[in-house]
Enzyme design. Structure first.
Site, mmCIF file in Angstrom:
data_model
loop_
_atom_site.group_PDB
_atom_site.id
_atom_site.type_symbol
_atom_site.label_atom_id
_atom_site.label_comp_id
_atom_site.label_asym_id
_atom_site.label_seq_id
_atom_site.Cartn_x
_atom_site.Cartn_y
_atom_site.Cartn_z
ATOM 1 N N SER A 150 -16.167 -2.704 3.878
ATOM 2 C CA SER A 150 -15.121 -3.618 4.326
ATOM 3 C C SER A 150 -15.743 -4.908 4.871
ATOM 4 O O SER A 150 -16.396 -5.635 4.125
ATOM 5 C CB SER A 150 -14.237 -2.912 5.360
ATOM 6 O OG SER A 150 -13.045 -3.626 5.570
ATOM 7 N N ASP A 227 -6.128 1.710 -1.695
ATOM 8 C CA ASP A 227 -6.545 0.997 -0.490
ATOM 9 C C ASP A 227 -5.447 0.019 -0.094
ATOM 10 O O ASP A 227 -5.095 -0.880 -0.865
ATOM 11 C CB ASP A 227 -7.858 0.253 -0.754
ATOM 12 C CG ASP A 227 -8.506 -0.300 0.495
ATOM 13 O OD1 ASP A 227 -7.785 -0.861 1.338
ATOM 14 O OD2 ASP A 227 -9.738 -0.162 0.633
ATOM 15 N N HIS A 262 -9.043 3.396 2.047
ATOM 16 C CA HIS A 262 -10.067 2.583 2.713
ATOM 17 C C HIS A 262 -10.932 3.398 3.677
ATOM 18 O O HIS A 262 -11.804 2.852 4.344
ATOM 19 C CB HIS A 262 -9.355 1.468 3.505
ATOM 20 C CG HIS A 262 -10.221 0.298 3.876
ATOM 21 N ND1 HIS A 262 -10.684 -0.621 2.956
ATOM 22 C CD2 HIS A 262 -10.696 -0.133 5.088
ATOM 23 C CE1 HIS A 262 -11.396 -1.551 3.569
ATOM 24 N NE2 HIS A 262 -11.415 -1.282 4.866
#
Length: 284
Positions: A150, A227, A262
């Protein structure tokens, strides 16, 4: 500057060690985790993978949740997991939101006066931390690579592109690929770097790709199709399109995985692929 050992746990034949040190770049005390495989105690320095974590994380999330230690131990490779921002400094507004300030350093060197003294995570990761680690631990500084998730994926990819002779390869899970064009990145860059958007591109993976055409790259990127940040924040499809338009498909392996989100459940599913990707470059 010396490292102070905080804790040590045996794991997969090696040791997970947490260190603390004073950072000159960040002007505060910082902690990081290192997994040293059993080979590190046998006399020869080992290669290492640096991992940059995402928003709200500390030096512990990746080490505790990813399953990476088991994979690294198979190959005799160390893991280095730093924190995501300066700690223990008091700056007004640094704890007001989860996506900026504490736990959200974005791996840039801030230039705005309010943040410039402490928020220098780019220089900390690229220069200061490796210097400490390679001088004081049995890690071979000529064989290192970088990985992230991320916000940390953004950091890892940008650092690799800008430092191709220092890091042998890079990989990322769910990276923020185009921060100048997403809310997370715009918020961070405006505050850390100021309103002049021309200065932001030096930390944007897609923009860096366009300006670093002479460097040969070797990158693995994984992201889940479920995600929740895929379209609004990560922009991985735009990264894939940019790679293709620049004729660099052979250098970037970008994979979309159906149904994954995620979380660290996603990371742990594919961590073996990423460690293998790094090992091929580190032991070439």
């Amino acid at each position: 500057m010396s490292l102070t050992e905080i804790s040590r746990n045996k794991s997969f034949g090696g040791y997970l060690v947490k260190y603390q040190h004073h950072s000159e770049e960040l002007q505060c005390d910082m902690k990081f985790n290192v997994f040293l495989p059993k080979e590190a105690s046998e006399g020869e320095p080992v290669p290492a993978i640096y991992f940059l974590s995402g928003l709200t994380c500390t030096e512990d999330n990746f080490i505790q949740k990813s399953g990476a230690i088991a994979e690294a131990s198979k190959h005799g490779v160390a893991l280095v997991a730093p924190d995501t921002s300066p700690r223990g400094v008091s700056i007004e507004g640094d704890s007001d939101s989860w996506d900026f300030g504490q736990g959200a350093g974005f791996y840039v060197d801030a230039t705005e006066p309010k943040w410039a003294k402490h928020y220098r995570m780019y220089s900390y990761i690229v220069n200061e931390l490796p210097s400490l680690v390679h001088n004081q631990l049995p890690i071979d500084g000529s064989r290192i690579s970088i990985m992230g998730h991320s916000m940390g994926g953004h950091g890892a990819l940008g650092i690799y592109i800008k430092n191709p002779t220092k890091f042998k390869t890079a990989s990322a899970f769910s990276p923020i690929s185009n921060p100048i064009n997403c809310p997370w990145g715009q918020k961070a860059f405006k505050n850390y770097l100021g309103p002049n958007e021309a200065t932001w591109s030096q930390y944007d993976t897609i923009e860096l790709l366009k300006s670093h055409m002479n460097e040969k790259m070797n990158v693995l990127v994984d992201v889940g199709t479920a995600d929740g940040f895929l379209e609004s924040q990560l922009k991985v499809k735009l990264l894939q399109e940019t790679v293709h338009a620049l004729g660099r498909d052979s250098e970037w392996n970008i994979r979309f995985h159906d149904g994954y989100d995620h979380s660290y459940f996603f990371i742990s599913t594919f961590i073996a692929d990423h460690v293998n990707h790094h090992v091929k470059a580190l032991k070439a």
